[in-house]
Design an enzyme around this catalytic site. Structure first.
Site, mmCIF file in Angstrom:
data_model
loop_
_atom_site.group_PDB
_atom_site.id
_atom_site.type_symbol
_atom_site.label_atom_id
_atom_site.label_comp_id
_atom_site.label_asym_id
_atom_site.label_seq_id
_atom_site.Cartn_x
_atom_site.Cartn_y
_atom_site.Cartn_z
ATOM 1 C CD GLU A 84 -2.854 -1.217 0.031
ATOM 2 O OE1 GLU A 84 -2.994 -0.164 -0.643
ATOM 3 O OE2 GLU A 84 -3.441 -2.283 -0.220
ATOM 4 N NE ARG A 94 -17.919 -3.460 0.447
ATOM 5 C CZ ARG A 94 -18.120 -4.739 0.720
ATOM 6 N NH1 ARG A 94 -19.346 -5.253 0.739
ATOM 7 N NH2 ARG A 94 -17.091 -5.527 0.997
ATOM 8 C CB CYS A 147 -7.065 -2.338 6.144
ATOM 9 S SG CYS A 147 -7.247 -4.111 6.420
ATOM 10 C CG HIS A 171 -4.497 -5.065 2.023
ATOM 11 N ND1 HIS A 171 -4.658 -3.719 1.762
ATOM 12 C CD2 HIS A 171 -5.392 -5.375 2.999
ATOM 13 C CE1 HIS A 171 -5.612 -3.230 2.544
ATOM 14 N NE2 HIS A 171 -6.069 -4.217 3.305
#
Length: 219
Positions: A84, A94, A147, A171
């Site tokens: 990342e 979500r 995260c 990840h």
């Protein structure tokens, strides 16, 4: 600001969203107590909860005073290791976290910058992973769930309290047994994930400045 030690902190997350395992947690636990490039690894698990994840991470940093922090998370459906690059100051969940919380359109840290870049040598890490035959890519979004919250909170702490330290987020994909329940999505065996994270830690410890090559995307 406390003096950093030779410890390396690697964190993962507990299972979430109906999963019974989380490979990021398994990798962190497997690395706990090992030595990489002469430095001791502290492996720990974070709760997948907005209210507790950052507080747990900060407690771990205060207790172990690491010189390097790599937080791991699960990105189900990704084709390999995602290094990342950018943490954004946004939570837009979500799905609910493990405590049932589902904050929408709120800041990770009030009155903080909109984003931070990873201070890990992510391009050097990607190169090393590809040399080892492990699929890896630079990712420009860590999402807007727990995260990213941890990634941004870590980056903010390093920028404001520990500017000499390095840290970032990686990840990992589903395990084979998880992918089998998701239309055989991309996956990696746990042993390959362990190898990948070991190489990421080693590269971060031994690479003072990142390499320079094109690794962007068109979308």
């Amino acid at each position: 600001m406390t003096h950093a030690t030779d410890n390396v902190l690697v964190t993962g997350f507990e299972p979430f969203d109906g999963e019974t395992v989380n490979p990021s947690q398994q990798v962190a636990r497997a690395l706990d107590g090992t030595t990489i490039a002469g430095q001791r690894v502290i492996g720990a698990s974070l709760p997948t909860e907005f209210a507790r994840a950052l507080a747990t991470l900060e407690e771990l940093i205060d207790r172990h005073r690491p010189g390097l922090v790599i937080a791991l998370g699960l990105a189900g459906g990704s084709a390999g290791i995602s290094l990342e690059r950018v943490a954004v100051n946004l939570i837009d969940a979500r799905i609910p976290d493990n405590a049932g919380a589902q904050p929408v359109d709120v800041a990770v840290v009030e009155n903080a910058p909109n984003a931070y870049f990873s201070t890990l040598p992510i391009k050097a890490m990607r190169t090393r992973l590809l040399q080892a035959g492990i699929p890896a890519a630079i990712s420009h979004s860590a999402g807007t769930f727990v995260c990213n919250q941890v990634f941004f909170g870590l980056a903010h702490r390093l920028a404001t309290r520990h500017p000499g330290l390095r840290g970032g987020f990686v990840h990992v994909p589903w395990l084979p047994e998880q992918a089998a329940r998701h239309a055989d999505a991309p996956h990696l065996p746990l042993e390959r994930m362990l190898e990948a994270v070991r190489l990421c830690v080693e590269t971060a410890l031994l690479t003072p400045a990142d390499v320079h090559y094109a690794a962007g995307t068109l979308q």
